[in-house]
Design a protein around this motif. Structure first.
Motif, PDB file in Angstrom:
ATOM      1  N   CYS A   1       0.844  -1.200   0.000  1.00 32.48           N
ATOM      2  CA  CYS A   1       0.000   0.000   0.000  1.00 32.48           C
ATOM      3  C   CYS A   1       0.881   1.253   0.000  1.00 32.48           C
ATOM      4  O   CYS A   1       1.646   1.489   0.935  1.00 32.48           O
ATOM      5  CB  CYS A   1      -0.903  -0.009   1.229  1.00 32.48           C
TER       6      CYS A   1
ATOM      7  N   ASN B   1      -0.281   4.355  -0.005  1.00 32.52           N
ATOM      8  CA  ASN B   1      -0.918   5.408   0.785  1.00 32.52           C
ATOM      9  C   ASN B   1      -1.822   4.747   1.818  1.00 32.52           C
ATOM     10  O   ASN B   1      -2.974   4.438   1.539  1.00 32.52           O
ATOM     11  CB  ASN B   1      -1.712   6.361  -0.107  1.00 32.52           C
ATOM     12  N   THR B   2      -1.277   4.527   3.007  1.00 34.88           N
ATOM     13  CA  THR B   2      -2.044   3.824   4.037  1.00 34.88           C
ATOM     14  C   THR B   2      -3.204   4.656   4.588  1.00 34.88           C
ATOM     15  O   THR B   2      -4.046   4.135   5.321  1.00 34.88           O
ATOM     16  CB  THR B   2      -1.120   3.417   5.206  1.00 34.88           C
ATOM     17  N   ASP B   3      -3.249   5.937   4.229  1.00 32.24           N
ATOM     18  CA  ASP B   3      -4.358   6.794   4.663  1.00 32.24           C
ATOM     19  C   ASP B   3      -5.511   6.800   3.665  1.00 32.24           C
ATOM     20  O   ASP B   3      -6.550   7.420   3.914  1.00 32.24           O
ATOM     21  CB  ASP B   3      -3.876   8.236   4.878  1.00 32.24           C
ATOM     22  N   ASP B   4      -5.345   6.119   2.545  1.00 30.57           N
ATOM     23  CA  ASP B   4      -6.386   6.061   1.521  1.00 30.57           C
ATOM     24  C   ASP B   4      -7.579   5.272   2.065  1.00 30.57           C
ATOM     25  O   ASP B   4      -7.454   4.079   2.357  1.00 30.57           O
ATOM     26  CB  ASP B   4      -5.830   5.388   0.268  1.00 30.57           C
ATOM     27  N   PRO B   5      -8.739   5.913   2.216  1.00 32.36           N
ATOM     28  CA  PRO B   5      -9.889   5.192   2.800  1.00 32.36           C
ATOM     29  C   PRO B   5     -10.346   4.011   1.961  1.00 32.36           C
ATOM     30  O   PRO B   5     -10.944   3.073   2.496  1.00 32.36           O
ATOM     31  CB  PRO B   5     -10.979   6.271   2.886  1.00 32.36           C
TER      32      PRO B   5
ATOM     33  N   ARG C   1      -8.999   0.639   3.274  1.00 29.36           N
ATOM     34  CA  ARG C   1      -9.761   0.122   4.421  1.00 29.36           C
ATOM     35  C   ARG C   1     -11.118  -0.416   3.980  1.00 29.36           C
ATOM     36  O   ARG C   1     -11.611  -1.417   4.509  1.00 29.36           O
ATOM     37  CB  ARG C   1      -9.946   1.232   5.462  1.00 29.36           C
TER      38      ARG C   1
ATOM     39  N   PRO D   1       2.542  -1.516   4.167  1.00 30.38           N
ATOM     40  CA  PRO D   1       2.946  -0.446   3.259  1.00 30.38           C
ATOM     41  C   PRO D   1       3.914  -0.951   2.196  1.00 30.38           C
ATOM     42  O   PRO D   1       4.576  -1.981   2.366  1.00 30.38           O
ATOM     43  CB  PRO D   1       3.642   0.554   4.191  1.00 30.38           C
TER      44      PRO D   1
ATOM     45  N   ASN E   1       1.767  -3.862  11.878  1.00 30.62           N
ATOM     46  CA  ASN E   1       0.576  -3.811  11.025  1.00 30.62           C
ATOM     47  C   ASN E   1      -0.178  -5.128  10.873  1.00 30.62           C
ATOM     48  O   ASN E   1      -1.275  -5.138  10.298  1.00 30.62           O
ATOM     49  CB  ASN E   1       0.975  -3.314   9.623  1.00 30.62           C
TER      50      ASN E   1
END
Length: 238
Positions: free
Chosen positions: A177, A179-183, A186, A205, A231
């Motif tokens: 991943c 961009n681990t903040d990409d909703p 999730r 990541p 993680n």
């Protein structure tokens, strides 16, 4: 009953199975306090010693004091599914011998991590698939999948086929991943769990590995294991 090992498979080629398998081996060794077993039954498109070979990256990524020839049983030059790669080389893979080798390693090692070739339906011979090897070894699957668009379909198909063959699934790892903040990542994880009835044990990541045999592998391994510990949920491992 304690898990004896994992069979690492993927939803596709190039999803990072080798990176996951080598990292899990290093992580498992830390947790158990003893080196674990790591095995690649068949690799194709490479030869041991090449930095591009799975056997090389398994050795360097895990840090295990093993020769590449101890980590991989069969190496084939053509970058194809094992059955076709073997045909092109004029050889016939002995599935029974691979099963026997896997069982010998299971009896010898405290914990064995097996990395398959490609996905679970990749042919080993004209009769057997990777799924058949996982079944014979009675190892639960760790399914490595991409984090982005399309992964829900690919992962659910893999889960469905595995279950239809009677395979146990330990969990799914979404790997690479950027961009681990990409909703959406999730959300993909949530959909896989909801429709697949399977656990996503973590989202890892993107982390590029070294491309040669220099000493950066030690630093890379330390950082990769730290990322995996942070993680991945392996709370019900043993």
């Amino acid at each position: 009953m304690a898990i004896k090992g994992w069979f690492v498979t993927g939803t596709d080629t190039g999803v990072g199975k080798t990176q996951i398998a080598s990292g899990l081996a290093a992580l498992a060794g830390n947790k158990l306090g003893t080196p674990v077993g790591l095995w690649k039954p068949v690799q194709s498109g490479v030869s041991p010693g090449s930095p591009e070979a799975d056997s090389f990256r398994l050795k360097m990524g895990s840090g295990l004091p093993l020769d590449e020839t101890e980590l991989v049983t069969v190496s084939l030059p053509e970058p194809l599914a094992p059955w076709m790669a073997a045909r092109r080389s004029g050889v016939e893979l002995d599935f029974a011998a691979l099963v026997e080798e896997g069982r010998r390693r299971l009896a010898k090692d405290p914990f064995l991590i097996v990395e398959g070739a490609g996905g679970i339906t990749v042919p080993i011979t004209s009769r057997e698939l990777m799924a058949d090897l996982a079944l014979q070894l009675e190892l639960p699957l760790v399914i490595v999948a991409r984090p982005g668009l399309g992964t829900v379909n690919h992962t659910l198909l893999t889960v469905s086929y595995a279950r239809s063959r009677g395979l146990e699934i330990f969990g799914v790892i979404l790997n690479g991943c950027r961009n681990t903040d990409d909703p959406s990542v999730r959300e993909n994880s949530m959909m896989i769990e909801h429709f697949g009835g399977v656990r996503v044990i973590g989202i890892l990541p993107w982390f590029k590995h070294p491309t040669d045999a220099n000493d950066r592998w030690d630093d890379w391994r330390t950082q990769w294991v730290e990322r995996m510990e942070r993680n991945l949920d392996l709370s019900d491992w043993l």
